[in-house]
Design an enzyme around this catalytic site. Structure first.
Site, PDB file in Angstrom:
ATOM      1  N   ASP A   7      10.527-102.474  82.541  1.00  0.00           N
ATOM      2  CA  ASP A   7      10.942-103.163  81.321  1.00  0.00           C
ATOM      3  C   ASP A   7      12.076-102.364  80.696  1.00  0.00           C
ATOM      4  O   ASP A   7      12.198-101.147  80.922  1.00  0.00           O
ATOM      5  CB  ASP A   7       9.773-103.290  80.338  1.00  0.00           C
ATOM      6  CG  ASP A   7      10.157-104.087  79.099  1.00  0.00           C
ATOM      7  OD1 ASP A   7      10.503-105.273  79.247  1.00  0.00           O
ATOM      8  OD2 ASP A   7      10.127-103.520  77.989  1.00  0.00           O
ATOM      9  N   HIS A  57      12.319-102.781  68.592  1.00  0.00           N
ATOM     10  CA  HIS A  57      11.825-101.631  69.362  1.00  0.00           C
ATOM     11  C   HIS A  57      11.775-100.313  68.584  1.00  0.00           C
ATOM     12  O   HIS A  57      11.217 -99.325  69.091  1.00  0.00           O
ATOM     13  CB  HIS A  57      12.651-101.423  70.631  1.00  0.00           C
ATOM     14  CG  HIS A  57      14.128-101.431  70.428  1.00  0.00           C
ATOM     15  ND1 HIS A  57      14.787-100.570  69.580  1.00  0.00           N
ATOM     16  CD2 HIS A  57      15.097-102.217  70.990  1.00  0.00           C
ATOM     17  CE1 HIS A  57      16.082-100.802  69.633  1.00  0.00           C
ATOM     18  NE2 HIS A  57      16.309-101.807  70.477  1.00  0.00           N
ATOM     19  N   ASP A 155       5.295-101.521  77.621  1.00  0.00           N
ATOM     20  CA  ASP A 155       5.360-102.913  78.063  1.00  0.00           C
ATOM     21  C   ASP A 155       5.272-103.014  79.580  1.00  0.00           C
ATOM     22  O   ASP A 155       4.686-103.962  80.116  1.00  0.00           O
ATOM     23  CB  ASP A 155       6.653-103.564  77.556  1.00  0.00           C
ATOM     24  CG  ASP A 155       6.588-103.898  76.069  1.00  0.00           C
ATOM     25  OD1 ASP A 155       5.546-103.605  75.448  1.00  0.00           O
ATOM     26  OD2 ASP A 155       7.572-104.435  75.534  1.00  0.00           O
TER      27      ASP A 155
END
Length: 232
Positions: A7, A57, A155
């Site tokens: 990811d 994020h 993730d």
């Protein structure tokens, strides 16, 4: 079979307009089992971090300012992924950013035929359902309570579990072996469990049950099967 689930986090949505990759997380799996080997890195994008991206994020320009450039870490990354298939969710997005970074530092792009897209797998397996990573974790009972913001390594770890479920579930690696009238269930990790086969069950109706059935049938008026029988 060795595969890499990965990811990325970025400054935006489109590398063609100057957005850059700022984080990558990779998980190694072999035969759909995590090996414990990972690769994780942050990158200085040499540009500002838009507020909207930071809200997703949590990576600020200040935090990334002392991190290495992608070009300084690319050899280590390429050595880790090797020639394995690369698994990502909405993989075209992650491949686009990864190949853009490779292009910017003069490296060859990764062939798209190595791409495995779990979003496409989810849409095929569960059409009409929600297919976000959060939704798939909920569907498969995968704990995501520690996921406050997006993070590439976290993730990727969640996605590795989702990928196993999408491609057969946690029973991958089980085998059925017949031996001297017993059934052995062999797991790739764990002891072998042996069970004696169950005796066959009798399913014949009792005489009184047959009689009650005949009495019930006799009460039916113009049953369908009589209409289908040939005349005469």
């Amino acid at each position: 079979m060795r595969e890499i689930v990965f990811d990325t986090e970025t400054t935006g949505l489109n590398p063609a307009t100057g957005d850059r990759m700022v984080e990558i997380g990779c998980i190694e799996i072999v035969n759909r089992v995590e090996t414990g080997r990972t690769f994780h890195a942050y990158f200085n994008p040499d540009r500002d971090m838009p507020f909207e991206a930071q809200e997703v994020h949590g990576l600020s320009s200040l935090f990334l300012s002392d991190k290495p450039r992608f070009s300084e870490t690319v050899d280590e990354l390429l050595e880790f992924i090797g020639d394995a298939p690369l698994v990502a969710h909405n993989a075209g997005f992650d491949f686009g950013f990864l190949n853009n970074e490779l292009h910017l530092c003069g490296r060859s792009s990764i062939a798209m035929n190595r791409m495995v897209d779990t979003l496409a797998l989810a849409r095929t397996k569960h059409p009409g359902a929600k297919h976000s990573l959060d939704a798939l974790c909920m569907r498969f009972g995968i704990d995501r309570s520690h996921r406050v913001k997006h993070g590439a390594l976290l993730d990727a770890q969640l996605l590795a579990q989702v990928y196993v479920e999408l491609t057969g579930g946690r029973q991958i690696g089980l085998g059925l072996v017949a031996d001297s009238g017993t059934v052995a269930v062999a797991q790739s990790a764990g002891p072998v469990t042996t069970r004696e086969p169950r005796p066959a069950r009798l399913h014949a109706a009792l005489p009184e049950e047959l009689e009650r059935h005949r009495a019930f049938i006799a009460k039916l008026v113009n049953p369908l099967w009589e209409r289908l029988l040939p005349a005469g």
